[in-house]
Design a protein around this motif. Structure first.
Motif, PDB file in Angstrom:
ATOM      1  N   LYS A   5       9.011 -15.864   7.240  1.00 58.53           N
ATOM      2  CA  LYS A   5       8.348 -14.892   7.955  1.00 58.53           C
ATOM      3  C   LYS A   5       8.165 -13.639   6.920  1.00 58.53           C
ATOM      4  O   LYS A   5       9.227 -13.296   6.223  1.00 58.53           O
ATOM      5  N   VAL A   6       7.131 -13.114   6.543  1.00 57.14           N
ATOM      6  CA  VAL A   6       6.901 -12.012   5.959  1.00 57.14           C
ATOM      7  C   VAL A   6       6.635 -10.745   6.601  1.00 57.14           C
ATOM      8  O   VAL A   6       5.790 -10.676   7.557  1.00 57.14           O
ATOM      9  N   THR A   7       7.245  -9.581   6.485  1.00 58.59           N
ATOM     10  CA  THR A   7       7.259  -8.301   7.270  1.00 58.59           C
ATOM     11  C   THR A   7       6.717  -7.194   6.429  1.00 58.59           C
ATOM     12  O   THR A   7       7.522  -7.049   5.230  1.00 58.59           O
ATOM     13  N   GLN A   8       5.922  -6.521   6.505  1.00 63.29           N
ATOM     14  CA  GLN A   8       5.490  -5.226   5.715  1.00 63.29           C
ATOM     15  C   GLN A   8       6.533  -4.207   6.276  1.00 63.29           C
ATOM     16  O   GLN A   8       6.578  -3.717   7.488  1.00 63.29           O
ATOM     17  N   VAL A   9       7.398  -3.792   5.231  1.00 64.44           N
ATOM     18  CA  VAL A   9       8.318  -2.456   5.320  1.00 64.44           C
ATOM     19  C   VAL A   9       8.060  -1.259   4.853  1.00 64.44           C
ATOM     20  O   VAL A   9       8.634  -0.210   5.302  1.00 64.44           O
ATOM     21  N   LYS A  10       7.021  -1.207   3.913  1.00 62.20           N
ATOM     22  CA  LYS A  10       6.783  -0.071   3.113  1.00 62.20           C
ATOM     23  C   LYS A  10       5.139   0.124   3.351  1.00 62.20           C
ATOM     24  O   LYS A  10       4.315  -0.923   3.312  1.00 62.20           O
ATOM     25  N   SER A  11       4.714   1.295   3.115  1.00 63.90           N
ATOM     26  CA  SER A  11       3.280   1.644   3.216  1.00 63.90           C
ATOM     27  C   SER A  11       2.479   1.191   2.037  1.00 63.90           C
ATOM     28  O   SER A  11       3.032   1.163   0.816  1.00 63.90           O
ATOM     29  N   LYS A  12       1.149   0.887   2.184  1.00 61.67           N
ATOM     30  CA  LYS A  12       0.419   0.629   1.208  1.00 61.67           C
ATOM     31  C   LYS A  12      -0.447   1.680   0.565  1.00 61.67           C
ATOM     32  O   LYS A  12      -1.406   1.417  -0.306  1.00 61.67           O
ATOM     33  N   ILE A  13      -0.146   2.816   1.006  1.00 63.94           N
ATOM     34  CA  ILE A  13      -1.085   3.934   0.905  1.00 63.94           C
ATOM     35  C   ILE A  13      -1.002   4.267  -0.691  1.00 63.94           C
ATOM     36  O   ILE A  13      -2.012   4.326  -1.379  1.00 63.94           O
ATOM     37  N   SER A  15      -0.273   2.154  -3.210  1.00 60.19           N
ATOM     38  CA  SER A  15      -0.453   0.805  -3.945  1.00 60.19           C
ATOM     39  C   SER A  15      -1.792   0.718  -4.553  1.00 60.19           C
ATOM     40  O   SER A  15      -2.632   1.355  -4.361  1.00 60.19           O
ATOM     41  N   THR A  16      -1.872  -0.303  -5.662  1.00 66.43           N
ATOM     42  CA  THR A  16      -3.056  -0.546  -6.242  1.00 66.43           C
ATOM     43  C   THR A  16      -3.943  -1.168  -5.425  1.00 66.43           C
ATOM     44  O   THR A  16      -3.509  -1.838  -4.190  1.00 66.43           O
ATOM     45  N   GLN A  17      -5.364  -1.523  -5.516  1.00 65.12           N
ATOM     46  CA  GLN A  17      -6.042  -1.899  -4.661  1.00 65.12           C
ATOM     47  C   GLN A  17      -5.910  -3.673  -4.764  1.00 65.12           C
ATOM     48  O   GLN A  17      -6.085  -4.094  -3.538  1.00 65.12           O
ATOM     49  N   ARG A  18      -5.320  -4.251  -5.834  1.00 62.20           N
ATOM     50  CA  ARG A  18      -4.967  -5.497  -5.957  1.00 62.20           C
ATOM     51  C   ARG A  18      -3.789  -5.780  -4.815  1.00 62.20           C
ATOM     52  O   ARG A  18      -3.685  -6.874  -4.113  1.00 62.20           O
ATOM     53  N   GLN A  19      -2.634  -5.031  -4.692  1.00 62.03           N
ATOM     54  CA  GLN A  19      -1.777  -5.118  -3.863  1.00 62.03           C
ATOM     55  C   GLN A  19      -2.121  -4.972  -2.582  1.00 62.03           C
ATOM     56  O   GLN A  19      -1.637  -5.661  -1.596  1.00 62.03           O
ATOM     57  N   LYS A  20      -2.956  -3.973  -2.289  1.00 64.65           N
ATOM     58  CA  LYS A  20      -3.641  -3.940  -0.868  1.00 64.65           C
ATOM     59  C   LYS A  20      -4.580  -5.244  -0.337  1.00 64.65           C
ATOM     60  O   LYS A  20      -4.072  -5.605   0.552  1.00 64.65           O
ATOM     61  N   LEU A  28      -1.284  -9.185   6.672  1.00 61.62           N
ATOM     62  CA  LEU A  28      -0.514  -7.824   6.952  1.00 61.62           C
ATOM     63  C   LEU A  28      -1.524  -6.595   7.037  1.00 61.62           C
ATOM     64  O   LEU A  28      -1.960  -6.427   5.941  1.00 61.62           O
ATOM     65  N   LYS A  29      -1.541  -6.115   7.937  1.00 66.98           N
ATOM     66  CA  LYS A  29      -2.563  -5.144   8.281  1.00 66.98           C
ATOM     67  C   LYS A  29      -1.895  -3.532   8.643  1.00 66.98           C
ATOM     68  O   LYS A  29      -2.530  -2.534   8.365  1.00 66.98           O
ATOM     69  N   LYS A  30      -0.709  -3.905   9.371  1.00 64.33           N
ATOM     70  CA  LYS A  30      -0.100  -2.795   9.791  1.00 64.33           C
ATOM     71  C   LYS A  30       1.281  -2.662   9.294  1.00 64.33           C
ATOM     72  O   LYS A  30       2.043  -3.777   9.151  1.00 64.33           O
ATOM     73  N   LEU A  31       2.082  -1.387   9.260  1.00 60.78           N
ATOM     74  CA  LEU A  31       3.233  -1.256   8.948  1.00 60.78           C
ATOM     75  C   LEU A  31       4.138  -2.115   9.958  1.00 60.78           C
ATOM     76  O   LEU A  31       3.805  -1.880  11.249  1.00 60.78           O
ATOM     77  N   ASN A  32       5.299  -2.813   9.655  1.00 58.08           N
ATOM     78  CA  ASN A  32       6.312  -3.479  10.359  1.00 58.08           C
ATOM     79  C   ASN A  32       5.459  -4.657  11.113  1.00 58.08           C
ATOM     80  O   ASN A  32       6.082  -5.097  12.114  1.00 58.08           O
ATOM     81  N   ALA A  33       4.367  -5.168  10.753  1.00 56.10           N
ATOM     82  CA  ALA A  33       3.486  -6.282  11.177  1.00 56.10           C
ATOM     83  C   ALA A  33       4.414  -7.598  10.360  1.00 56.10           C
ATOM     84  O   ALA A  33       4.713  -7.545   9.257  1.00 56.10           O
TER      85      ALA A  33
END
Length: 58
Positions: A5-13, A15-20, A28-33
């Motif tokens: 299970k992978v959960t996004q815990v930090k914002s991607k704001i 981040s680099t385009q590759r990481q996004k 993963l499209k939203k925080l805490n998803a």
């Protein structure tokens, strides 16, 4: 294979385009998803690239 299970815990704001794009490829499209994936080398490599933005549970 095992599932992870992978959960996004930090914002991607700031981040680099590759990481996004990697986060989107993981589903993963939203925080805490949370998404569930098979434990394959491809998925683990993607998670490793954004390990500072996500948390992983078995």
């Amino acid at each position: 294979m095992a599932k992870i299970k992978v959960t996004q815990v930090k914002s991607k704001i700031r981040s680099t385009q590759r990481q996004k794009r990697t986060l989107e490829a993981l589903g993963l499209k939203k925080l805490n998803a949370t998404v569930e994936h098979e434990d394959t080398p491809e998925i683990l490599g993607m998670v490793d690239k954004v390990k500072h933005l996500v948390s992983v549970a078995k």
